[in-house]
Design an enzyme around this catalytic site. Structure first.
Site, mmCIF file in Angstrom:
data_model
loop_
_atom_site.group_PDB
_atom_site.id
_atom_site.type_symbol
_atom_site.label_atom_id
_atom_site.label_comp_id
_atom_site.label_asym_id
_atom_site.label_seq_id
_atom_site.Cartn_x
_atom_site.Cartn_y
_atom_site.Cartn_z
ATOM 1 N N GLU A 267 0.891 -1.178 0.000
ATOM 2 C CA GLU A 267 0.000 0.000 0.000
ATOM 3 C C GLU A 267 0.916 1.212 0.000
ATOM 4 O OE1 GLU A 267 -3.137 -0.056 -0.274
ATOM 5 O OE2 GLU A 267 -3.665 -2.105 0.273
ATOM 6 N N CYS A 302 -2.084 9.162 2.561
ATOM 7 C CA CYS A 302 -1.692 8.540 1.290
ATOM 8 C C CYS A 302 -2.632 8.920 0.162
ATOM 9 C CB CYS A 302 -1.644 7.031 1.448
ATOM 10 S SG CYS A 302 -3.158 6.363 2.132
HETATM 11 P P1 NAD Z 1 8.406 4.882 4.548
HETATM 12 O O1 NAD Z 1 8.290 4.091 3.292
HETATM 13 O O2 NAD Z 1 9.566 5.763 4.713
HETATM 14 O O3 NAD Z 1 8.392 3.913 5.809
HETATM 15 C C1 NAD Z 1 7.397 2.937 5.995
HETATM 16 C C2 NAD Z 1 7.965 1.822 6.852
HETATM 17 O O4 NAD Z 1 9.045 1.212 6.140
HETATM 18 C C3 NAD Z 1 8.529 2.291 8.189
HETATM 19 O O5 NAD Z 1 8.219 1.335 9.173
HETATM 20 C C4 NAD Z 1 10.024 2.340 7.918
HETATM 21 O O6 NAD Z 1 10.800 2.153 9.079
HETATM 22 C C5 NAD Z 1 10.205 1.175 6.961
HETATM 23 N N1 NAD Z 1 11.394 1.318 6.117
HETATM 24 C C6 NAD Z 1 12.000 2.477 5.723
HETATM 25 N N2 NAD Z 1 13.102 2.197 4.978
HETATM 26 C C7 NAD Z 1 13.190 0.842 4.899
HETATM 27 C C8 NAD Z 1 14.103 -0.054 4.263
HETATM 28 N N3 NAD Z 1 15.149 0.389 3.584
HETATM 29 N N4 NAD Z 1 13.874 -1.380 4.379
HETATM 30 C C9 NAD Z 1 12.810 -1.832 5.090
HETATM 31 N N5 NAD Z 1 11.930 -1.043 5.722
HETATM 32 C C10 NAD Z 1 12.108 0.280 5.624
HETATM 33 O O7 NAD Z 1 7.024 5.676 4.660
HETATM 34 P P2 NAD Z 1 6.602 6.708 5.767
HETATM 35 O O8 NAD Z 1 7.388 7.960 5.552
HETATM 36 O O9 NAD Z 1 6.608 6.063 7.116
HETATM 37 O O10 NAD Z 1 5.059 6.946 5.394
HETATM 38 C C11 NAD Z 1 4.665 7.784 4.362
HETATM 39 C C12 NAD Z 1 4.370 6.987 3.104
HETATM 40 O O11 NAD Z 1 3.388 5.983 3.384
HETATM 41 C C13 NAD Z 1 3.753 7.855 2.031
HETATM 42 O O12 NAD Z 1 4.362 7.559 0.801
HETATM 43 C C14 NAD Z 1 2.296 7.433 2.024
HETATM 44 O O13 NAD Z 1 1.633 7.657 0.812
HETATM 45 C C15 NAD Z 1 2.387 5.993 2.379
HETATM 46 N N6 NAD Z 1 1.100 5.494 2.901
HETATM 47 C C16 NAD Z 1 0.324 4.691 2.090
HETATM 48 C C17 NAD Z 1 -0.915 4.224 2.545
HETATM 49 C C18 NAD Z 1 -1.786 3.344 1.659
HETATM 50 O O14 NAD Z 1 -2.698 2.716 2.191
HETATM 51 N N7 NAD Z 1 -1.547 3.275 0.365
HETATM 52 C C19 NAD Z 1 -1.352 4.562 3.821
HETATM 53 C C20 NAD Z 1 -0.547 5.370 4.620
HETATM 54 C C21 NAD Z 1 0.690 5.829 4.131
#
Ligand code: NAD
Length: 497
Positions: A267, A302
């Site tokens: 997502e 998102c």
């Molecule tokens: P992010 O991708 O930076 O982080 C999400 C998760 O991934 C966190 O737990 C983070 O620690 C982990 N992560 C980060 N780097 C990683 C790596 N190299 N390897 C493994 N795990 C890693 O996202 P964010 O900044 O926490 O959240 C914002 C993003 O989430 C936005 O792009 C938003 O659109 C998206 N989002 C999508 C939905 C949906 O349902 N489509 C809902 C909420 C948020």
């Protein structure tokens, strides 16, 4: 259910117990390395806790504990009615503790206390209850076969699910994974975002209190490239339910390929269009919805409707109405129950939003509302609701996910151009269409390549309706019965007569 009148949230914040240790095998533990990372309250920029920074060794321990619990059958093979009771109790405990959990959420991410207490926490509880109720209502199949054989098709839990979630709605996003994954009998390892570990850690104990066997739900706080990566690459994790950025979603696809071809549900981000056609007869309602669709949660959503695509002939009139809505929203103290707009989650995210605003100005778009950092004397990270006019869909502010309270207004000549612009994006999470013409409503709903299309409304949601994206917004669905598909494998059993 409403937040109690004038509670002293600042005093409660000072006295709050902030959970900081990982939860593995039914107990709170420090990270094996002893390392921690800082958690900052974005309302004032101060460090409020040091949280266990889990890495490979902790993820290993969590996977061993989850696997042991799964193979024991204490949850995976227990009668559905029993699983239902436990998850309903779990949901009830979330509600009973909603003020404590809401406070933890606000301290982590700076969202208004009224929203976290009356919105995020009840919504997470509702999600868990919905899947609890679904447990004994999903049937297997008997396939159509020749007469000499009977073939039964069932869904079995995949085993160990890693739920890796973001910070914008920490508990709700976790619940969207926990509900279907636990309901179908899996063991789960939850990895909250490093910005927001508190509620995930707190609910692990509530799950045990509800009767979930130890090891079925583990929580490993930590940095993405450490704890998140270790889960992605682990040979004994069967599935990752990921919500986060498209960039990190790509990593999870790679981790899967480099390890055990674990199932991945993604997502991801969005750049959702709000298309307002000239025949819309409720421009006031549309303006309220357009403003709420980009400014709620300070735009850190998102499916935020970040591109306003509006027909030329009504653009000025409509924008005026949206401006009035934006003017009524001022970022304020997240711990004040009357606050409607809180802070941005971190200083880094604040700088990112400000860079996009500068880029919009540099590329020739015109700021017609906001554009500034505010409340700097609080030490917190606040940005005004910001609206750009004169945006072309080729500008960075129209193409990239800002994840902040920034609306890009793009004028179009007619319906066809509106559809072309709406689809001219790498994302496909959601879209809004505002029209009074029933034919255009149907044509638009079909034409737009997105997982969710709202017509004459925006951001409506129910647990019974799937949520997720097309294109680079990901695949797989959260919410609804469809979410259970991600956490189960189909098995066909042939019985020759
Ligand atoms: P992010 O991708 O930076 O982080 C999400 C998760 O991934 C966190 O737990 C983070 O620690 C982990 N992560 C980060 N780097 C990683 C790596 N190299 N390897 C493994 N795990 C890693 O996202 P964010 O900044 O926490 O959240 C914002 C993003 O989430 C936005 O792009 C938003 O659109 C998206 N989002 C999508 C939905 C949906 O349902 N489509 C809902 C909420 C948020």
């Amino acid at each position: 259910m409403n937040v109690e009148i004038n509670p002293n949230w600042h005093q409660r914040a000072e006295q709050a117990h902030l959970p900081t240790r990982a939860f593995i095998g039914g107990a709170y533990v420090d990270a094996v390395s002893g390392e921690t990372f800082d958690c900052v309250y974005p309302g004032n920029g101060r460090i409020i806790a040091k949280v266990a920074a889990c890495g490979e060794a902790d993820v290993d321990a969590a996977v061993i504990s989850a696997r042991k619990a799964f193979e024991s059958g204490a949850w995976s093979r227990v009668a559905p009615a029993e699983r239902k009771k436990v998850l309903l109790r779990f949901s009830e405990l979330l509600l009973q503790n909603r003020e404590e959990l809401g406070l933890l959420e606000t301290l982590n991410v700076g969202k208004p206390i009224a929203n976290s207490t009356n919105g995020d926490i009840p919504s997470a509880a509702n999600c868990i209850a919905w899947y609890a109720e679904a447990i004994d209502k999903v049937y297997g199949e008997v396939a159509v076969t020749a007469d000499d054989v009977t073939t039964i098709v069932v869904r079995e839990p995949v085993g160990i699910v890693a739920a890796v979630v973001p910070w914008n709605y920490p508990l709700s996003m976790a619940a969207w994974k926990l509900g279907p994954a636990l309901a179908t009998g899996n063991s789960v390892i939850l990895k909250p975002a490093e910005q927001s570990p508190f509620t995930a850690l707190r609910i692990a104990q509530l799950a045990i209190d509800a009767g979930l066997p130890a090891g079925v739900l583990n929580v490993v706080p930590g940095l993405g490239h450490a704890a998140g990566k270790a889960l992605g690459l682990h040979m004994d994790v069967d599935c990752v339910g990921f919500t986060g950025s498209t960039e990190v979603g790509r990593y999870f696809m790679q981790y899967s390929g480099q390890s055990n071809i674990k199932r991945i549900g993604l997502e991801l981000g969005g750049k959702s269009p709000q298309v307002v056609l000239a025949d819309c007869d409720d421009l006031d309602g549309a303006a309220r919805s357009v403003a709420a669709g980009i400014f709620a949660n300070s735009g850190q959503v998102c499916n935020a409707g970040s591109r306003l695509i509006v027909e030329d002939k009504i653009k000025d009139k409509f924008l005026e109405k949206v401006l009035l809505q934006a003017a009524a929203l001022t970022p304020a103290d997240p711990l004040d129950p009357s606050t409607k707009l809180g802070s941005i989650v971190t200083e880094e995210q604040l700088s990112r939003v400000m860079r996009y605003i500068e880029d919009g100005v540099a590329s020739g778009a015109k700021i017609v509302a906001g554009g500034n950092r505010v409340r700097q004397d609080s030490g917190g990270f606040f940005v005004e609701p910001t609206i750009f006019d004169g945006v072309s869909n080729q500008m960075k502010i129209a193409r990239e996910e800002i994840f902040g309270p920034v609306l890009a207004t793009i004028s179009v000549r007619d319906f066809d151009e509106a559809m072309t612009v709406a689809n001219d994006t790498i994302y496909g999470l959601a879209a809004g269409i505002w029209t009074n013409d029933v034919k255009k409503a149907h044509r638009a709903a079909k034409a737009i390549k997105a997982g969710v299309v709202w017509v004459n409304c925006f951001d409506r949601g129910l647990m019974s309706v799937p949520f997720g994206g097309f294109k680079q917004s990901g695949f797989g669905r959260d919410k609804s019965i469809h979410a259970m598909e991600k956490y189960t494998d189909l098995k066909a059993m042939w019985f020759a007569h």
